[in-house]
Design a protein around this motif. Structure first.
Motif, PDB file in Angstrom:
ATOM      1  N   TRP A 162     -22.021 -68.482  83.052  1.00 23.70           N
ATOM      2  CA  TRP A 162     -23.309 -69.103  83.320  1.00 23.70           C
ATOM      3  C   TRP A 162     -23.262 -70.032  84.507  1.00 23.70           C
ATOM      4  CZ3 TRP A 162     -22.675 -69.222  77.670  1.00 23.70           C
ATOM      5  CH2 TRP A 162     -23.455 -68.244  77.058  1.00 23.70           C
ATOM      6  N   GLY A 163     -22.255 -70.567  84.889  1.00 21.42           N
ATOM      7  CA  GLY A 163     -22.271 -71.478  86.020  1.00 21.42           C
ATOM      8  C   GLY A 163     -21.623 -70.871  87.238  1.00 21.42           C
ATOM      9  N   ASP A 206     -18.579 -70.734  87.890  1.00 19.73           N
ATOM     10  CA  ASP A 206     -17.209 -71.184  88.073  1.00 19.73           C
ATOM     11  C   ASP A 206     -16.473 -71.295  86.733  1.00 19.73           C
ATOM     12  OD1 ASP A 206     -17.576 -74.785  88.384  1.00 19.73           O
ATOM     13  OD2 ASP A 206     -18.703 -73.357  87.189  1.00 19.73           O
ATOM     14  N   SER A 207     -16.795 -70.447  85.791  1.00 18.93           N
ATOM     15  CA  SER A 207     -16.131 -70.329  84.496  1.00 18.93           C
ATOM     16  C   SER A 207     -16.205 -71.634  83.722  1.00 18.93           C
ATOM     17  CB  SER A 207     -14.704 -69.856  84.687  1.00 18.93           C
ATOM     18  OG  SER A 207     -14.119 -69.538  83.456  1.00 18.93           O
ATOM     19  N   TRP A 208     -15.089 -72.245  83.333  1.00 15.47           N
ATOM     20  CA  TRP A 208     -15.096 -73.435  82.486  1.00 15.47           C
ATOM     21  C   TRP A 208     -15.221 -74.724  83.279  1.00 15.47           C
ATOM     22  CZ3 TRP A 208     -10.717 -72.718  78.377  1.00 15.47           C
ATOM     23  CH2 TRP A 208     -11.038 -71.646  77.559  1.00 15.47           C
ATOM     24  N   GLY A 209     -15.013 -74.685  84.524  1.00 16.37           N
ATOM     25  CA  GLY A 209     -15.104 -75.886  85.334  1.00 16.37           C
ATOM     26  C   GLY A 209     -13.909 -76.797  85.105  1.00 16.37           C
ATOM     27  N   MET A 210     -14.146 -78.106  85.179  1.00 13.29           N
ATOM     28  CA  MET A 210     -13.068 -79.076  85.043  1.00 13.29           C
ATOM     29  C   MET A 210     -12.518 -79.091  83.627  1.00 13.29           C
ATOM     30  SD  MET A 210     -11.401 -80.879  86.903  1.00 13.29           S
ATOM     31  CE  MET A 210     -10.817 -82.389  87.513  1.00 13.29           C
ATOM     32  N   GLY A 211     -13.354 -78.860  82.630  1.00 16.04           N
ATOM     33  CA  GLY A 211     -12.909 -78.840  81.237  1.00 16.04           C
ATOM     34  C   GLY A 211     -11.868 -77.766  80.991  1.00 16.04           C
ATOM     35  N   GLY A 212     -11.981 -76.637  81.660  1.00  9.82           N
ATOM     36  CA  GLY A 212     -11.007 -75.557  81.519  1.00  9.82           C
ATOM     37  C   GLY A 212      -9.643 -75.961  82.037  1.00  9.82           C
ATOM     38  N   TRP A 213      -9.621 -76.671  83.164  1.00  9.73           N
ATOM     39  CA  TRP A 213      -8.347 -77.140  83.722  1.00  9.73           C
ATOM     40  C   TRP A 213      -7.671 -78.143  82.797  1.00  9.73           C
ATOM     41  CZ3 TRP A 213      -5.891 -74.771  87.428  1.00  9.73           C
ATOM     42  CH2 TRP A 213      -6.611 -73.979  88.311  1.00  9.73           C
TER      43      TRP A 213
END
Length: 85
Positions: A4-5, A7-14
């Motif tokens: 949806w964005g 860029d996948s999970w964004g900073m939370g994914g990292w």
């Protein structure tokens, strides 16, 4: 791309991946330490597997009582067992 964005999970994914990586390597290191600490050391392993002096003397007494060895052999072996190493 398909999220949806864009860029996948964004900073939370990292952050999640970093925490999981720390937990994984911490578990591996802990497992290695536990395995190394549970191994018998060279000075402990040999004495734990060797029968004690009292067991050897008990067996010698039983053999003498059953008549498997004579008094001369009994006394010689008992003296050898009681000799300090």
């Amino acid at each position: 791309m398909y999220g949806w964005g864009g860029d996948s999970w964004g900073m939370g994914g990292w952050i999640v991946m970093a925490v999981l990586m720390v937990l994984f390597w911490g578990g591996v290191i802990t497992l290695v330490i536990v395995v190394l600490l549970r191994r018998p050391r060279s000075d402990q392993g040999t004495t734990a597997l060797r029968p004690s002096h009292h067991d050897a003397e008990r067996i010698l007494n039983e053999r003498f009582a059953r008549g498997e060895i004579d008094e001369t052999e009994y006394l010689a072996r008992r003296t050898a067992l009681r000799r300090p190493e």
